[in-house]
Write a protein that holds these residues in place. Sequence first.
Motif, mmCIF file in Angstrom:
data_model
loop_
_atom_site.group_PDB
_atom_site.id
_atom_site.type_symbol
_atom_site.label_atom_id
_atom_site.label_comp_id
_atom_site.label_asym_id
_atom_site.label_seq_id
_atom_site.Cartn_x
_atom_site.Cartn_y
_atom_site.Cartn_z
ATOM 1 N N GLU A 1 9.180 -4.136 13.185
ATOM 2 C CA GLU A 1 10.146 -5.169 13.502
ATOM 3 C C GLU A 1 10.931 -5.562 12.265
ATOM 4 N N LEU A 2 12.156 -5.959 12.472
ATOM 5 C CA LEU A 2 13.016 -6.486 11.421
ATOM 6 C C LEU A 2 12.977 -8.013 11.528
ATOM 7 N N VAL A 3 12.675 -8.686 10.442
ATOM 8 C CA VAL A 3 12.615 -10.143 10.418
ATOM 9 C C VAL A 3 13.858 -10.658 9.715
ATOM 10 N N LEU A 4 14.594 -11.541 10.389
ATOM 11 C CA LEU A 4 15.820 -12.112 9.839
ATOM 12 C C LEU A 4 15.732 -13.629 9.855
ATOM 13 N N LYS A 5 16.436 -14.255 8.933
ATOM 14 C CA LYS A 5 16.521 -15.713 8.872
ATOM 15 C C LYS A 5 17.878 -16.111 9.443
ATOM 16 N N VAL A 6 17.855 -17.013 10.446
ATOM 17 C CA VAL A 6 19.079 -17.371 11.164
ATOM 18 C C VAL A 6 19.195 -18.892 11.249
ATOM 19 N N ARG A 7 20.436 -19.370 11.185
ATOM 20 C CA ARG A 7 20.713 -20.795 11.398
ATOM 21 C C ARG A 7 22.109 -20.939 11.985
ATOM 22 N N VAL A 8 22.432 -22.153 12.419
ATOM 23 C CA VAL A 8 23.767 -22.474 12.905
ATOM 24 C C VAL A 8 24.533 -23.099 11.753
ATOM 25 N N LEU A 21 13.412 -8.658 15.450
ATOM 26 C CA LEU A 21 14.143 -7.696 16.278
ATOM 27 C C LEU A 21 13.423 -6.356 16.211
ATOM 28 N N ASP A 22 13.372 -5.673 17.327
ATOM 29 C CA ASP A 22 12.793 -4.340 17.378
ATOM 30 C C ASP A 22 13.725 -3.389 16.630
ATOM 31 N N ARG A 23 13.197 -2.669 15.661
ATOM 32 C CA ARG A 23 14.027 -1.755 14.871
ATOM 33 C C ARG A 23 14.603 -0.618 15.723
ATOM 34 N N GLN A 24 14.020 -0.357 16.878
ATOM 35 C CA GLN A 24 14.541 0.687 17.762
ATOM 36 C C GLN A 24 15.744 0.198 18.562
ATOM 37 N N GLU A 25 15.946 -1.106 18.616
ATOM 38 C CA GLU A 25 17.031 -1.684 19.415
ATOM 39 C C GLU A 25 17.900 -2.601 18.567
ATOM 40 N N LEU A 26 18.328 -2.124 17.428
ATOM 41 C CA LEU A 26 19.145 -2.948 16.535
ATOM 42 C C LEU A 26 20.619 -2.836 16.914
ATOM 43 N N THR A 27 21.044 -3.726 17.786
ATOM 44 C CA THR A 27 22.448 -3.763 18.169
ATOM 45 C C THR A 27 22.986 -5.166 17.938
#
Length: 106
Positions: A1-8, A21-27
């Motif tokens: 899995e890809l771990v990302l930091k997100v905010r508004v 996010l699943d690295r196989q479905e990175l869209t």
Amino acid sequence: ELVLKVRVQNLRDNDFIEIELDRQELTYQDLLRVSCCELGINPAQVEKIRKLPNTLLRKDKDVARLQDFQELELVLIRNDSSPFRNAAAMLMEWPCYNSRASKLTY
């Protein structure tokens, strides 16, 4: 899995949350869907996704280049008649359950 930091962008509480996010479905659409679900935002409210400090994500190839723990910001569409002022309160009301995250073991 890809771990990302997100905010508004431009909330009083400028803390990030971490999403997986699943690295196989990175869209781009998957990134938008998961980010909005976790933050409790309607995807139609998102004008653009910015990789901090100053890079716009526009397509699947941009998302595929992301690395673990990169910081992203959702820039919301401004509505002049009703600015998005109570975003923090709205975010707390939207439940979101990430079934993949609940299966992680440490």
